[in-house]
Enzyme design. Structure first.
Site, PDB file in Angstrom:
ATOM      1  N   ARG A  72      -0.498  -3.280  -7.466  1.00  0.00           N
ATOM      2  CA  ARG A  72       0.464  -2.718  -8.423  1.00  0.00           C
ATOM      3  C   ARG A  72       0.046  -3.009  -9.860  1.00  0.00           C
ATOM      4  O   ARG A  72       0.214  -2.173 -10.749  1.00  0.00           O
ATOM      5  CB  ARG A  72       1.851  -3.302  -8.130  1.00  0.00           C
ATOM      6  CG  ARG A  72       2.985  -2.627  -8.883  1.00  0.00           C
ATOM      7  CD  ARG A  72       4.330  -2.995  -8.266  1.00  0.00           C
ATOM      8  NE  ARG A  72       5.428  -2.504  -9.088  1.00  0.00           N
ATOM      9  CZ  ARG A  72       6.327  -3.291  -9.684  1.00  0.00           C
ATOM     10  NH1 ARG A  72       6.275  -4.604  -9.531  1.00  0.00           N
ATOM     11  NH2 ARG A  72       7.291  -2.773 -10.417  1.00  0.00           N
ATOM     12  N   HIS A  76      -0.305  -0.138 -12.655  1.00  0.00           N
ATOM     13  CA  HIS A  76       0.502  -0.180 -13.875  1.00  0.00           C
ATOM     14  C   HIS A  76      -0.377  -0.313 -15.119  1.00  0.00           C
ATOM     15  O   HIS A  76       0.008   0.134 -16.201  1.00  0.00           O
ATOM     16  CB  HIS A  76       1.530  -1.308 -13.805  1.00  0.00           C
ATOM     17  CG  HIS A  76       2.731  -0.959 -12.984  1.00  0.00           C
ATOM     18  ND1 HIS A  76       4.021  -1.106 -13.443  1.00  0.00           N
ATOM     19  CD2 HIS A  76       2.847  -0.444 -11.736  1.00  0.00           C
ATOM     20  CE1 HIS A  76       4.877  -0.700 -12.503  1.00  0.00           C
ATOM     21  NE2 HIS A  76       4.184  -0.304 -11.460  1.00  0.00           N
ATOM     22  N   ASP A  77      -1.546  -0.918 -14.964  1.00  0.00           N
ATOM     23  CA  ASP A  77      -2.485  -0.970 -16.082  1.00  0.00           C
ATOM     24  C   ASP A  77      -3.028   0.426 -16.377  1.00  0.00           C
ATOM     25  O   ASP A  77      -3.001   0.887 -17.524  1.00  0.00           O
ATOM     26  CB  ASP A  77      -3.638  -1.919 -15.756  1.00  0.00           C
ATOM     27  CG  ASP A  77      -4.635  -2.020 -16.907  1.00  0.00           C
ATOM     28  OD1 ASP A  77      -4.188  -2.094 -18.069  1.00  0.00           O
ATOM     29  OD2 ASP A  77      -5.848  -2.016 -16.650  1.00  0.00           O
ATOM     30  N   ASN A 104       8.016  -3.321 -15.615  1.00  0.00           N
ATOM     31  CA  ASN A 104       6.988  -4.299 -15.247  1.00  0.00           C
ATOM     32  C   ASN A 104       7.546  -5.699 -15.012  1.00  0.00           C
ATOM     33  O   ASN A 104       6.791  -6.652 -14.822  1.00  0.00           O
ATOM     34  CB  ASN A 104       5.908  -4.367 -16.333  1.00  0.00           C
ATOM     35  CG  ASN A 104       5.044  -3.125 -16.361  1.00  0.00           C
ATOM     36  OD1 ASN A 104       4.922  -2.419 -15.366  1.00  0.00           O
ATOM     37  ND2 ASN A 104       4.432  -2.848 -17.510  1.00  0.00           N
ATOM     38  N   PRO A 172       5.826   6.247 -13.241  1.00  0.00           N
ATOM     39  CA  PRO A 172       6.819   7.060 -12.528  1.00  0.00           C
ATOM     40  C   PRO A 172       8.062   6.252 -12.184  1.00  0.00           C
ATOM     41  O   PRO A 172       7.954   5.161 -11.623  1.00  0.00           O
ATOM     42  CB  PRO A 172       6.072   7.504 -11.262  1.00  0.00           C
ATOM     43  CG  PRO A 172       4.924   6.569 -11.124  1.00  0.00           C
ATOM     44  CD  PRO A 172       4.571   6.100 -12.493  1.00  0.00           C
ATOM     45  N   HIS A 202       2.986   1.798  -1.189  1.00  0.00           N
ATOM     46  CA  HIS A 202       4.319   1.255  -0.909  1.00  0.00           C
ATOM     47  C   HIS A 202       4.475   0.802   0.534  1.00  0.00           C
ATOM     48  O   HIS A 202       5.576   0.430   0.943  1.00  0.00           O
ATOM     49  CB  HIS A 202       5.393   2.299  -1.254  1.00  0.00           C
ATOM     50  CG  HIS A 202       5.578   2.495  -2.721  1.00  0.00           C
ATOM     51  ND1 HIS A 202       6.424   3.446  -3.255  1.00  0.00           N
ATOM     52  CD2 HIS A 202       5.026   1.857  -3.786  1.00  0.00           C
ATOM     53  CE1 HIS A 202       6.372   3.383  -4.575  1.00  0.00           C
ATOM     54  NE2 HIS A 202       5.532   2.426  -4.921  1.00  0.00           N
ATOM     55  N   THR A 203       3.398   0.817   1.289  1.00  0.00           N
ATOM     56  CA  THR A 203       3.460   0.272   2.648  1.00  0.00           C
ATOM     57  C   THR A 203       3.356  -1.258   2.631  1.00  0.00           C
ATOM     58  O   THR A 203       3.527  -1.902   3.666  1.00  0.00           O
ATOM     59  CB  THR A 203       2.358   0.881   3.538  1.00  0.00           C
ATOM     60  OG1 THR A 203       2.678   0.630   4.915  1.00  0.00           O
ATOM     61  CG2 THR A 203       0.986   0.313   3.228  1.00  0.00           C
ATOM     62  N   ASP A 253       8.292  -1.687   3.208  1.00  0.00           N
ATOM     63  CA  ASP A 253       8.144  -1.286   4.614  1.00  0.00           C
ATOM     64  C   ASP A 253       8.676  -2.421   5.473  1.00  0.00           C
ATOM     65  O   ASP A 253       8.021  -3.451   5.637  1.00  0.00           O
ATOM     66  CB  ASP A 253       6.669  -1.020   4.936  1.00  0.00           C
ATOM     67  CG  ASP A 253       6.413  -0.868   6.428  1.00  0.00           C
ATOM     68  OD1 ASP A 253       7.379  -0.661   7.192  1.00  0.00           O
ATOM     69  OD2 ASP A 253       5.239  -0.954   6.846  1.00  0.00           O
ATOM     70  N   ASP A 261      -0.927  -0.032   6.254  1.00  0.00           N
ATOM     71  CA  ASP A 261      -1.024   0.909   7.372  1.00  0.00           C
ATOM     72  C   ASP A 261      -0.263   2.188   7.015  1.00  0.00           C
ATOM     73  O   ASP A 261       0.096   2.393   5.854  1.00  0.00           O
ATOM     74  CB  ASP A 261      -0.468   0.274   8.657  1.00  0.00           C
ATOM     75  CG  ASP A 261       0.950  -0.293   8.479  1.00  0.00           C
ATOM     76  OD1 ASP A 261       1.688   0.205   7.600  1.00  0.00           O
ATOM     77  OD2 ASP A 261       1.316  -1.226   9.219  1.00  0.00           O
TER      78      ASP A 261
END
Length: 333
Positions: A72, A76-77, A104, A172, A202-203, A253, A261
């Site tokens: 992340r 974000h950078d 952040n 976003p 996001h897993t 998740d 995964d």
């Protein structure tokens, strides 16, 4: 007919302008990738990638969630001022830096970057940029939690500007729909397919309740509950996130929170996407097809994700004589 023709021509001109912008961004991204090189430090600092990998391994073994944090951090950078290490800079009395902006506030992994940079300065003073350390760390963190490893083109230099307000509109929001996601990712030269692949990050990792609590308590006119969310999942989240628990972290998740995964996509397909921006991928036909495709082809996802990470890592890079090499990633200089 006479009235419609100018409007039609205007619409076509707008479409062509949009296409032209996308082409220019794609060309700029290709140029940036060409300026970066795999093995950039092979002669300049041969131990560079090994040192970063060792420090990432230490960090993740002590706290598995650090892997998601490092992924992340790189994202974000790159989405604010390009991949220039600006997210690592500390705020000063006269300036609030990116890391202290609201989106952040839950970033983590800074201490791993600091540890790697300290060793790098001892091995090769003033050679390895903080931006490259971030790119290497994200790749190494991914591999430690089950993601496919990949080669990282390097040669980024560091920026010396970090402004909290610049996170607005560049990162976003968790409420974004597909059109908004496409606009933000497209402005960085990334395609919709790359956006869907990168969403798979996001897993792993956690999200604060405040990022999705509106789906539980204040959504539209449906008694405050988001009707697109699986009711059983919504009930579970409501127990994990009471209305007063804005900063409580919840696994993105819940099935395999520390394994990279395709369960993220399976969750979205089952209406169990945690963020509104996750679930939005199922509401659009083209993104939904990619989501469903990944649930049955984990190898394709891993390949696509690695490729998208390389593309993301080339956003707005400083190379050559641009920028600097910061010896302390938290401080301008």
């Amino acid at each position: 007919t006479y009235m419609e023709a100018p409007a039609a021509r205007g619409g076509e001109r707008m479409r062509l302008r949009v296409v032209a912008v996308v082409v220019v961004l794609a060309m700029a991204a290709a140029t940036a990738r060409a300026q970066l090189q795999v093995g950039y430090y092979d002669t300049l600092c041969p131990a560079a990638e090994i040192i970063v990998q060792q420090e990432v391994s230490k960090g993740v073994s002590g706290s598995p969630g650090t892997a998601a944090g490092l992924l992340r951090l790189h994202f974000h950078d790159c989405f604010v001022r390009g991949c220039d290490g600006s997210v690592l800079l500390d705020s000063t009395p006269g300036n609030q830096a990116e890391k202290d902006a609201a989106p952040n506030s839950s970033l983590r992994g800074f201490e791993v970057i600091d540890a790697a940079k300290t060793r790098l300065e001892q091995a090769c003073y003033g050679v390895v940029s903080c931006a490259d350390v971030l790119a290497f760390a994200a790749r190494d963190a991914l591999a430690l939690v089950g993601g496919s490893s990949y080669q990282v083109p390097a040669g980024r230099r560091d920026g010396n500007v970090s402004v909290a307000g610049e996170t607005n509109g560049n990162l976003p929001p968790p409420t974004a729909n597909v059109n908004q996601l496409n606009q933000i990712f497209g402005s960085k030269g990334l395609s919709q397919a790359q956006m869907v692949a990168l969403s798979g990050a996001h897993t792993v990792g956690m999200a604060q309740c405040s990022s999705f609590s509106s789906r539980l308590y204040s959504y539209g006119t449906n008694g405050g509950k988001d009707p697109s969310m699986d009711p059983a999942y919504l009930a579970t989240l409501s127990t994990q996130c009471p209305q007063s628990g804005a900063s409580q972290p919840v696994a993105m998740d819940p099935v395999t929170p520390n394994t990279f995964d395709t369960n993220y996509y399976a969750n979205v397909a089952a209406n169990r996407g945690l963020l509104a921006s996750d679930q939005a991928l199922l509401a659009d036909n083209s993104t939904a097809a990619q989501v469903l495709g990944y649930t049955t082809s984990p190898g394709t996802f891993q390949t696509d994700f690695a490729s998208a990470m390389v593309a993301m890592g080339a956003i707005g890079v400083l190379t050559g004589n641009q920028g600097t090499i910061r010896t302390n990633c938290r401080v301008v200089g």
